[in-house]
Design a protein around this motif. Structure first.
Motif, PDB file in Angstrom:
ATOM      1  N   PRO A  60      -8.912 -10.310  11.922  1.00  0.00           N
ATOM      2  CA  PRO A  60      -8.055 -10.834  10.865  1.00  0.00           C
ATOM      3  C   PRO A  60      -6.590 -10.770  11.260  1.00  0.00           C
ATOM      4  N   PHE A  61      -5.812 -11.650  10.679  1.00  0.00           N
ATOM      5  CA  PHE A  61      -4.374 -11.652  10.921  1.00  0.00           C
ATOM      6  C   PHE A  61      -3.768 -10.395  10.300  1.00  0.00           C
ATOM      7  N   ALA A  62      -2.897  -9.736  11.025  1.00  0.00           N
ATOM      8  CA  ALA A  62      -2.258  -8.515  10.530  1.00  0.00           C
ATOM      9  C   ALA A  62      -1.211  -8.876   9.486  1.00  0.00           C
ATOM     10  N   ILE A  63      -1.490  -8.534   8.238  1.00  0.00           N
ATOM     11  CA  ILE A  63      -0.535  -8.841   7.177  1.00  0.00           C
ATOM     12  C   ILE A  63       0.280  -7.623   6.777  1.00  0.00           C
ATOM     13  N   MET A  64      -0.033  -6.462   7.360  1.00  0.00           N
ATOM     14  CA  MET A  64       0.710  -5.256   7.001  1.00  0.00           C
ATOM     15  C   MET A  64       1.115  -4.473   8.245  1.00  0.00           C
ATOM     16  N   ARG A  65       2.207  -3.776   8.092  1.00  0.00           N
ATOM     17  CA  ARG A  65       2.646  -2.771   9.051  1.00  0.00           C
ATOM     18  C   ARG A  65       2.883  -1.514   8.232  1.00  0.00           C
ATOM     19  N   GLY A  66       2.882  -0.357   8.846  1.00  0.00           N
ATOM     20  CA  GLY A  66       2.974   0.837   8.032  1.00  0.00           C
ATOM     21  C   GLY A  66       3.814   1.939   8.639  1.00  0.00           C
ATOM     22  N   ARG A  67       3.993   2.974   7.831  1.00  0.00           N
ATOM     23  CA  ARG A  67       4.697   4.162   8.300  1.00  0.00           C
ATOM     24  C   ARG A  67       4.179   5.379   7.548  1.00  0.00           C
ATOM     25  N   VAL A  68       4.251   6.510   8.226  1.00  0.00           N
ATOM     26  CA  VAL A  68       3.937   7.802   7.624  1.00  0.00           C
ATOM     27  C   VAL A  68       5.237   8.572   7.649  1.00  0.00           C
ATOM     28  N   GLU A  69       5.671   9.029   6.485  1.00  0.00           N
ATOM     29  CA  GLU A  69       6.929   9.765   6.453  1.00  0.00           C
ATOM     30  C   GLU A  69       6.780  11.059   5.672  1.00  0.00           C
ATOM     31  N   VAL A  70       7.424  12.091   6.196  1.00  0.00           N
ATOM     32  CA  VAL A  70       7.425  13.410   5.572  1.00  0.00           C
ATOM     33  C   VAL A  70       8.688  13.515   4.735  1.00  0.00           C
ATOM     34  N   ASP A  71       8.511  13.781   3.449  1.00  0.00           N
ATOM     35  CA  ASP A  71       9.647  13.909   2.533  1.00  0.00           C
ATOM     36  C   ASP A  71       9.738  15.368   2.096  1.00  0.00           C
ATOM     37  N   VAL A 116      -4.539   7.750   5.943  1.00  0.00           N
ATOM     38  CA  VAL A 116      -4.416   8.734   4.859  1.00  0.00           C
ATOM     39  C   VAL A 116      -5.391   9.890   5.078  1.00  0.00           C
ATOM     40  N   LYS A 117      -6.631   9.585   5.474  1.00  0.00           N
ATOM     41  CA  LYS A 117      -7.617  10.639   5.747  1.00  0.00           C
ATOM     42  C   LYS A 117      -7.151  11.550   6.876  1.00  0.00           C
ATOM     43  N   ALA A 118      -6.588  10.964   7.924  1.00  0.00           N
ATOM     44  CA  ALA A 118      -6.112  11.762   9.056  1.00  0.00           C
ATOM     45  C   ALA A 118      -4.953  12.666   8.638  1.00  0.00           C
ATOM     46  N   VAL A 119      -4.054  12.150   7.810  1.00  0.00           N
ATOM     47  CA  VAL A 119      -2.933  12.960   7.327  1.00  0.00           C
ATOM     48  C   VAL A 119      -3.451  14.083   6.443  1.00  0.00           C
ATOM     49  N   ARG A 120      -4.370  13.753   5.526  1.00  0.00           N
ATOM     50  CA  ARG A 120      -4.959  14.789   4.650  1.00  0.00           C
ATOM     51  C   ARG A 120      -5.622  15.890   5.465  1.00  0.00           C
ATOM     52  N   VAL A 180       2.822   4.369   3.782  1.00  0.00           N
ATOM     53  CA  VAL A 180       3.295   3.140   3.157  1.00  0.00           C
ATOM     54  C   VAL A 180       2.917   1.956   4.033  1.00  0.00           C
ATOM     55  N   GLY A 181       2.394   0.904   3.414  1.00  0.00           N
ATOM     56  CA  GLY A 181       2.086  -0.344   4.113  1.00  0.00           C
ATOM     57  C   GLY A 181       2.923  -1.463   3.537  1.00  0.00           C
ATOM     58  N   PHE A 192       0.862  -1.182   0.000  1.00  0.00           N
ATOM     59  CA  PHE A 192       0.000   0.000   0.000  1.00  0.00           C
ATOM     60  C   PHE A 192       0.893   1.224   0.000  1.00  0.00           C
ATOM     61  N   LYS A 193       0.617   2.169  -0.914  1.00  0.00           N
ATOM     62  CA  LYS A 193       1.403   3.406  -0.933  1.00  0.00           C
ATOM     63  C   LYS A 193       0.508   4.543  -1.398  1.00  0.00           C
ATOM     64  N   GLU A 194       0.480   5.576  -0.611  1.00  0.00           N
ATOM     65  CA  GLU A 194      -0.281   6.771  -0.943  1.00  0.00           C
ATOM     66  C   GLU A 194       0.644   7.965  -0.769  1.00  0.00           C
ATOM     67  N   ARG A 195       0.776   8.769  -1.833  1.00  0.00           N
ATOM     68  CA  ARG A 195       1.605   9.977  -1.791  1.00  0.00           C
ATOM     69  C   ARG A 195       0.685  11.186  -1.748  1.00  0.00           C
ATOM     70  N   LEU A 196       0.917  12.024  -0.754  1.00  0.00           N
ATOM     71  CA  LEU A 196       0.104  13.224  -0.593  1.00  0.00           C
ATOM     72  C   LEU A 196       0.986  14.443  -0.803  1.00  0.00           C
ATOM     73  N   PRO A 197       0.755  15.197  -1.888  1.00  0.00           N
ATOM     74  CA  PRO A 197       1.565  16.400  -2.090  1.00  0.00           C
ATOM     75  C   PRO A 197       1.294  17.399  -0.975  1.00  0.00           C
ATOM     76  N   ALA A 198       2.362  18.035  -0.503  1.00  0.00           N
ATOM     77  CA  ALA A 198       2.223  18.980   0.601  1.00  0.00           C
ATOM     78  C   ALA A 198       3.279  20.070   0.477  1.00  0.00           C
ATOM     79  N   ASN A 199       2.822  21.318   0.496  1.00  0.00           N
ATOM     80  CA  ASN A 199       3.783  22.422   0.463  1.00  0.00           C
ATOM     81  C   ASN A 199       4.441  22.547   1.833  1.00  0.00           C
ATOM     82  N   ALA A 200       5.378  23.472   1.948  1.00  0.00           N
ATOM     83  CA  ALA A 200       6.141  23.615   3.191  1.00  0.00           C
ATOM     84  C   ALA A 200       5.234  23.968   4.371  1.00  0.00           C
TER      85      ALA A 200
END
Length: 189
Positions: free
Chosen positions: A89-100, A158-162, A109-110, A34-42
């Motif tokens: 359900p069995f957890a098949i993913m772990r994730g991270r939120v990173e600011v680039d 993703v909704k919370a980050v947005r 990213v999952g 799973f990958k979601e890119r959210l454009p974000a200005n400074a």
């Protein structure tokens, strides 16, 4: 106990340790599901408070997400490992939120867990063609179902980050100005 079973058990315990202890390299490496890119200005990146994400996610899941900071620009998350009597359900993913900052974006990213890849391989190795048939007929649909359920949890992140990236004060100001303009237009004939 056969050697493949011992290897699977050891790897499962190792992965549980890495998952629960939030080991940094474990959350930064893996097969991306799973990958979601959210454009974000400074300004939007400056507004983002990673440490508050856990409180911004709606808790409509059976297993809430647990967050841990890996660095000032990276937050890891996973399903809670708290014991419960509910079906889950069995957890098949772990994730991270990173600011680039370099690319001007925030990524959610999952990554695939080791166990969800190792147990089908171990079954196929131990059982041969019958094991492959079992994995194909039972394991694949269960894995897809677990992925779809966890993808909804990742979309909540993703909704919370947005929501945090949006300048709510500017929106309120614009709405107040629009309301004021409509009010003055209707007041003057």
């Amino acid at each position: 106990m056969p050697i493949p079973a011992v290897v699977v058990i050891v790897l499962l315990l190792l992965e549980m340790f890495l998952l629960v202890c939030f080991i940094t390299w474990y959350y930064k490496t893996g097969i991306v599901l799973f990958k979601e890119r959210l454009p974000a200005n400074a300004a939007a990146r400056a507004r983002l408070a990673l440490h508050t994400l856990e409180g911004n996610i709606l808790d409509n899941q059976r297993r809430p997400l647990v967050f841990m900071s890996l660095s000032p620009r990276c937050m890891a998350f996973r399903r809670s490992q708290a014991p419960t009597f509910e079906k889950r359900p069995f957890a098949i993913m772990r994730g991270r939120v990173e600011v680039d900052h370099r690319h001007g974006e925030v990524r959610v990213v999952g990554m695939c867990s080791w166990f969800s890849v190792i147990w089908p391989a171990a079954i196929v190795l131990a059982q041969g063609p019958q094991g492959a048939l079992f994995v194909l007929l039972l394991g694949l649909p269960l894995g897809v179902m677990a992925y779809l359920l966890q993808r909804t949890a990742f979309r909540e992140v993703v909704k919370a980050v947005r929501w945090q990236l949006v300048d709510h004060e500017a929106i309120d100001l614009t709405q107040r100005q629009d309301t004021h303009q409509r009010h003055t237009q209707t007041a003057t004939p």
